[in-house]
Design an enzyme around this catalytic site. Structure first.
Site, PDB file in Angstrom:
ATOM      1  N   TYR A  38      22.254  -0.898  31.249  1.00 45.59           N
ATOM      2  CA  TYR A  38      23.237  -0.435  30.327  1.00 45.59           C
ATOM      3  C   TYR A  38      22.753   0.367  29.358  1.00 45.59           C
ATOM      4  O   TYR A  38      23.539   1.306  29.053  1.00 45.59           O
ATOM      5  CB  TYR A  38      23.670  -1.592  29.600  1.00 45.59           C
ATOM      6  CG  TYR A  38      24.697  -2.717  30.510  1.00 45.59           C
ATOM      7  CD1 TYR A  38      26.062  -2.529  30.441  1.00 45.59           C
ATOM      8  CD2 TYR A  38      24.071  -3.946  31.185  1.00 45.59           C
ATOM      9  CE1 TYR A  38      26.944  -3.290  31.360  1.00 45.59           C
ATOM     10  CE2 TYR A  38      24.722  -4.595  31.919  1.00 45.59           C
ATOM     11  CZ  TYR A  38      26.264  -4.427  32.142  1.00 45.59           C
ATOM     12  OH  TYR A  38      26.868  -5.055  32.979  1.00 45.59           O
ATOM     13  N   ASN A  79      36.640  -1.644  33.620  1.00 41.38           N
ATOM     14  CA  ASN A  79      36.722  -0.685  34.804  1.00 41.38           C
ATOM     15  C   ASN A  79      37.693  -1.262  35.657  1.00 41.38           C
ATOM     16  O   ASN A  79      37.712  -2.308  36.402  1.00 41.38           O
ATOM     17  CB  ASN A  79      35.477  -0.633  35.452  1.00 41.38           C
ATOM     18  CG  ASN A  79      35.480   0.053  36.945  1.00 41.38           C
ATOM     19  OD1 ASN A  79      36.387   1.065  36.950  1.00 41.38           O
ATOM     20  ND2 ASN A  79      34.545   0.266  37.667  1.00 41.38           N
ATOM     21  N   CYS A 131      30.750  -0.032  38.782  1.00 43.87           N
ATOM     22  CA  CYS A 131      30.211  -0.610  37.815  1.00 43.87           C
ATOM     23  C   CYS A 131      29.223  -1.927  38.242  1.00 43.87           C
ATOM     24  O   CYS A 131      28.508  -2.198  37.343  1.00 43.87           O
ATOM     25  CB  CYS A 131      31.285  -1.440  36.979  1.00 43.87           C
ATOM     26  SG  CYS A 131      32.488  -2.566  37.990  1.00 43.87           S
ATOM     27  N   HIS A 132      29.221  -1.970  39.512  1.00 41.61           N
ATOM     28  CA  HIS A 132      28.476  -3.454  39.768  1.00 41.61           C
ATOM     29  C   HIS A 132      26.866  -2.776  39.870  1.00 41.61           C
ATOM     30  O   HIS A 132      25.885  -3.582  40.143  1.00 41.61           O
ATOM     31  CB  HIS A 132      28.750  -3.727  41.519  1.00 41.61           C
ATOM     32  CG  HIS A 132      28.678  -2.780  42.423  1.00 41.61           C
ATOM     33  ND1 HIS A 132      29.771  -1.724  42.293  1.00 41.61           N
ATOM     34  CD2 HIS A 132      27.801  -2.435  43.275  1.00 41.61           C
ATOM     35  CE1 HIS A 132      29.523  -0.894  43.693  1.00 41.61           C
ATOM     36  NE2 HIS A 132      28.326  -1.321  44.029  1.00 41.61           N
ATOM     37  N   GLU A 178      24.305  -2.592  49.598  1.00 40.31           N
ATOM     38  CA  GLU A 178      23.841  -1.079  49.435  1.00 40.31           C
ATOM     39  C   GLU A 178      22.200  -1.026  49.495  1.00 40.31           C
ATOM     40  O   GLU A 178      21.791   0.076  49.438  1.00 40.31           O
ATOM     41  CB  GLU A 178      24.320  -0.749  48.011  1.00 40.31           C
ATOM     42  CG  GLU A 178      25.756  -0.524  47.894  1.00 40.31           C
ATOM     43  CD  GLU A 178      26.402  -0.239  46.549  1.00 40.31           C
ATOM     44  OE1 GLU A 178      25.353   0.310  45.661  1.00 40.31           O
ATOM     45  OE2 GLU A 178      27.458  -0.041  46.320  1.00 40.31           O
TER      46      GLU A 178
END
Length: 165
Positions: free
Chosen positions: A96, A119, A127-128, A154
Site C-alpha cells: 500500500y 475498486n 487491486c489483488h 499469476e
C-alpha cells in the site's frame, strides 16, 4: 446499465456495462455493493461479451493485460488510484505504501487503501496485487482465498502444498 452473471474459478461474477464501457465486476458477497438503479436490466452488450472472453482468457492463463473500455464511477482520487493499479504488472505485487507513492501521495496510505477497497473492477484493475508491507495478504472484496487464488494464478505467490504462503 446492462448486466449479466458469468461463472469463474472464483465463483459467479456480476458484470455491468453501458455504451461508456465496463462499470462493474462484482463478487458474490461484495463488501461495498454497487448501487443498482432503475435503469438496470439483464441482457448482453458488446462490452460484456468482450469482458467475458478476456476474463476467460485470464483464468486460462492466456491473458495478462485487459483491453476493454472501462467506465468506473468514483471520485477523482479513487479513479487516480484505480488507474495506477494498471501499472502493477501481471505476476507482481506492491505494498500500500508503494501504491501511495505511485499515486504521488506517499503519506496517504490509508486513503489509497480505502480507494483500493472500493475498486468496482477487480481483476481488470488489479487491486489483488496490493499486499501488506510485510508480504501478508490483506483485505480484498472477493475474500482472501480469492486474492490468494489470483496471485497464485499469476505466479506472484508461491503455492505451498501445506496451505501457507
Amino acid at each position: 446499465m446492462i448486466h449479466t452473471h458469468i461463472a469463474s474459478p472464483v465463483g459467479p461474477l456480476l458484470l455491468a456495462a453501458s455504451d461508456d464501457g465496463l462499470h462493474l465486476i462484482e463478487f458474490t458477497s461484495p463488501r461495498h455493493p454497487y448501487p443498482r438503479g432503475a435503469d438496470w436490466r439483464h441482457g448482453d452488450h458488446e462490452v460484456l461479451q468482450r469482458a467475458r472472453e478476456q476474463l476467460d482468457e485470464y483464468f486460462n492463463e492466456g491473458r495478462r493485460v485487459f483491453d476493454l473500455p472501462l467506465a468506473p464511477r468514483g471520485t477523482p482520487f479513487q479513479r487516480e488510484v484505480w488507474r495506477t493499479l494498471t501499472t502493477i504488472a501481471y505476476g507482481e505485487t506492491l505494498s500500500y505504501a508503494q501504491l501511495a507513492s505511485r499515486v504521488g501521495r506517499p503519506s496517504a496510505m490509508r486513503a489509497v487503501g480505502a480507494a483500493n477497497g472500493r475498486n468496482p473492477l477487480p481483476i481488470v484493475l488489479p487491486c489483488h496485487r496490493v499486499i501488506g508491507a510485510d508480504g501478508s495478504l490483506t483485505g480484498f472484496g472477493g475474500g482472501l482465498p480469492t486474492k490468494r487464488f489470483l496471485l497464485e494464478l499469476e505466479g506472484a505467490l508461491a503455492v505451498d502444498l501445506f496451505g501457507a504462503a
